[in-house]
Design a protein around this motif. Structure first.
Motif, PDB file in Angstrom:
ATOM      1  N   LEU A 153       0.949  -1.154  -0.086  1.00 35.63           N
ATOM      2  CA  LEU A 153      -0.040  -0.028   0.115  1.00 35.63           C
ATOM      3  C   LEU A 153       0.937   1.337  -0.057  1.00 35.63           C
ATOM      4  O   LEU A 153       0.587   2.256  -0.740  1.00 35.63           O
ATOM      5  N   VAL A 213      -9.903  -9.738   6.676  1.00 39.41           N
ATOM      6  CA  VAL A 213      -9.120  -8.881   6.195  1.00 39.41           C
ATOM      7  C   VAL A 213      -7.733  -9.054   6.540  1.00 39.41           C
ATOM      8  O   VAL A 213      -6.781  -8.948   5.600  1.00 39.41           O
ATOM      9  N   VAL A 273      -4.563  -9.418   3.655  1.00 38.40           N
ATOM     10  CA  VAL A 273      -3.248  -8.592   3.703  1.00 38.40           C
ATOM     11  C   VAL A 273      -2.157  -9.692   3.708  1.00 38.40           C
ATOM     12  O   VAL A 273      -1.120  -9.205   3.109  1.00 38.40           O
ATOM     13  N   THR A 280      -1.461 -11.132   0.454  1.00 40.12           N
ATOM     14  CA  THR A 280      -0.847 -10.128  -0.481  1.00 40.12           C
ATOM     15  C   THR A 280       0.498 -10.052  -0.211  1.00 40.12           C
ATOM     16  O   THR A 280       1.086  -9.875  -1.072  1.00 40.12           O
ATOM     17  N   CYS A 326       1.877  -8.963  -6.944  1.00 32.50           N
ATOM     18  CA  CYS A 326       0.864  -7.835  -6.750  1.00 32.50           C
ATOM     19  C   CYS A 326       1.563  -6.486  -7.025  1.00 32.50           C
ATOM     20  O   CYS A 326       1.065  -5.583  -7.318  1.00 32.50           O
ATOM     21  N   LEU A 371      -5.003   3.636  -3.824  1.00 34.57           N
ATOM     22  CA  LEU A 371      -5.638   2.918  -2.703  1.00 34.57           C
ATOM     23  C   LEU A 371      -6.665   1.810  -3.252  1.00 34.57           C
ATOM     24  O   LEU A 371      -6.666   0.718  -3.006  1.00 34.57           O
ATOM     25  N   ALA A 372      -7.379   2.310  -4.142  1.00 36.13           N
ATOM     26  CA  ALA A 372      -8.114   1.281  -4.978  1.00 36.13           C
ATOM     27  C   ALA A 372      -7.349   0.007  -5.674  1.00 36.13           C
ATOM     28  O   ALA A 372      -7.799  -0.901  -5.657  1.00 36.13           O
ATOM     29  N   TRP A 404      -4.469  -1.206  -4.601  1.00 35.05           N
ATOM     30  CA  TRP A 404      -3.802  -1.949  -3.614  1.00 35.05           C
ATOM     31  C   TRP A 404      -5.196  -2.864  -3.057  1.00 35.05           C
ATOM     32  O   TRP A 404      -5.256  -3.990  -2.794  1.00 35.05           O
ATOM     33  N   THR A 405      -6.154  -2.135  -2.715  1.00 34.03           N
ATOM     34  CA  THR A 405      -7.547  -2.845  -2.143  1.00 34.03           C
ATOM     35  C   THR A 405      -7.865  -3.975  -3.268  1.00 34.03           C
ATOM     36  O   THR A 405      -8.435  -5.290  -3.004  1.00 34.03           O
ATOM     37  N   LEU A 436      -6.151  -7.131  -2.814  1.00 32.45           N
ATOM     38  CA  LEU A 436      -6.471  -8.151  -1.876  1.00 32.45           C
ATOM     39  C   LEU A 436      -7.487  -9.198  -2.030  1.00 32.45           C
ATOM     40  O   LEU A 436      -6.970 -10.572  -1.641  1.00 32.45           O
TER      41      LEU A 436
END
Length: 390
Positions: free
Chosen positions: A27, A299, A303, A306, A313, A346-347, A349-350, A353
């Protein structure tokens, strides 16, 4: 002497803290890389100078907590992982271990070079391949020499100079935003060797500290090293935040830009305190992992998954950047603001996941992790599927 190398660590046997740290690190890396694509106006440290008040606030946040702080954590975790590889090969002999590390180095250099040519000019994989090639000679050094050499490279990063990206006024060049495919290959072919050869200088300190920490398995034994981890977290993050303020406030437009000699002092200050911040972040995530280890939710599991597939990633992020910013594709570098680019980061990286979590739940490694392991160990490394329960 026996030369048979051991298998890589099974995913189910891995500790939570290093993988969780790698997952969060991605991130930070995606946020650190994104704003350097913005063009069409004067920039400082990769940030446009004509943004809104919200852009200024986002700039301050990223410059304080992300820029120059993500990559030192990457270097520490890289060295930590190398220490584990060396430990598993204890019976193979020094030459066999060195050859294994060099094969991994070659894989990183090749993948990183292709990545730098085709997707992202700021590739770090090739630089870490070079770092590992050199670092293979250090894995059997005594602790004292690791720490002394790490201190030397830390001091080297504090020396005044105008090469710090945090205070650069250079806009994105043709290597980052090429106008056509031929320009892309030509410009990036010139930039890639420079990044690969100079990158290890700034990463050597956290890499050597990672080797030292990996020998003691500090990130996997927070109950044993709790005092050290708490001190590192408090001091590292605290110093990094304070040390970032001269540059962060300047980039945010809160204070005026000083003269060039002052900038040549502030840039290294930002970078050097960022190394301490990278160590502090790793310690903080380790302490967090201790609390979460016995009650992992989706979550946390995503993470960590990832982090287990960090190379795959990381390369996925570059596909997004190439699509969004390349002039002969979507060409949004002059359209997006700092805030919108941070939201895109941010989107991105999200989105990785659930992808990583799906691979984890279906028992698969990332494709690039499989490739690097195949090259490193010189043979199939067993089934690439694994039990979720272990």
């Amino acid at each position: 002497m026996p030369t048979r190398t051991a298998e890589p660590t099974a995913v189910t046997a891995r500790a939570l803290a290093p993988d969780l740290a790698r997952g969060f690190m991605l991130l930070f890396i995606v946020l650190a890389n994104s704003h350097y694509f913005l063009s069409g106006r004067p920039v400082l440290g990769g940030y446009p100078r004509d943004g809104s008040p919200l852009d200024s606030a986002v700039t301050w946040l990223i410059a304080t907590f992300v820029d120059g702080r993500a990559f030192p954590m990457f270097g520490l975790l890289f060295g930590y992982g190398v220490a584990h590889m060396v430990s598993r090969q204890a019976d193979a002999g020094p030459r066999a271990v060195r050859r294994l590390l060099w094969r991994r180095s070659l894989a990183l250099v090749v993948i990183g070079t292709l990545h730098g040519l085709l997707l992202y000019a700021g590739d770090i994989l090739a630089a870490y391949g070079v770092l590992l090639f050199l670092g293979a000679w250090t894995v059997r050094w005594k602790d004292r020499w690791l720490l002394v050499t790490a201190a030397f490279f830390f001091v080297l990063c504090t020396l005044p100079g105008d090469g710090s990206l945090s205070v650069s006024t250079d806009p994105p060049d043709a290597a980052l935003l090429p106008t056509d495919v031929v320009t892309m290959i030509v410009e990036r072919a010139q930039a890639a060797p420079l990044i690969a050869l100079l990158g290890p200088v700034g990463s050597m300190c956290p890499f050597l500290l990672g080797l030292w920490a990996g020998r003691r398995r500090i990130l996997e034994q927070p109950e044993r090293y709790g005092t050290l981890l708490r001190m590192t977290a408090a001091v590292g993050v605290g110093v990094a935040v304070l040390g970032a303020q001269p540059v962060s406030l300047m980039l945010a437009g809160t204070v005026p830009v000083p003269d060039r000699p002052t900038l040549e002092l502030l840039g290294p200050l930002h970078d050097a305190t960022g190394i301490l911040g990278g160590l502090g972040y790793a310690a903080t995530v380790t302490l967090l992992a201790r609390r979460l280890d016995n009650r992992r939710g989706r979550v946390v599991e995503a993470v960590a998954a990832t982090g287990q597939r960090s190379m795959t990633c990381y390369l996925t992020q570059s596909v997004i950047w190439a699509l969004v910013f390349t002039p002969f594709l979507l060409d949004l570098s002059a359209t997006l603001t700092v805030t919108r680019t941070a939201l895109l980061a941010l989107a991105t990286w999200t989105a990785t996941l659930p992808l990583a979590h799906h691979l984890h739940r279906s028992g698969r490694r990332g494709p690039f992790e499989v490739l690097v392991r195949r090259v490193t160990y010189g043979r199939p490394v067993g089934a690439q599927r694994f039990s979720r329960r272990g």
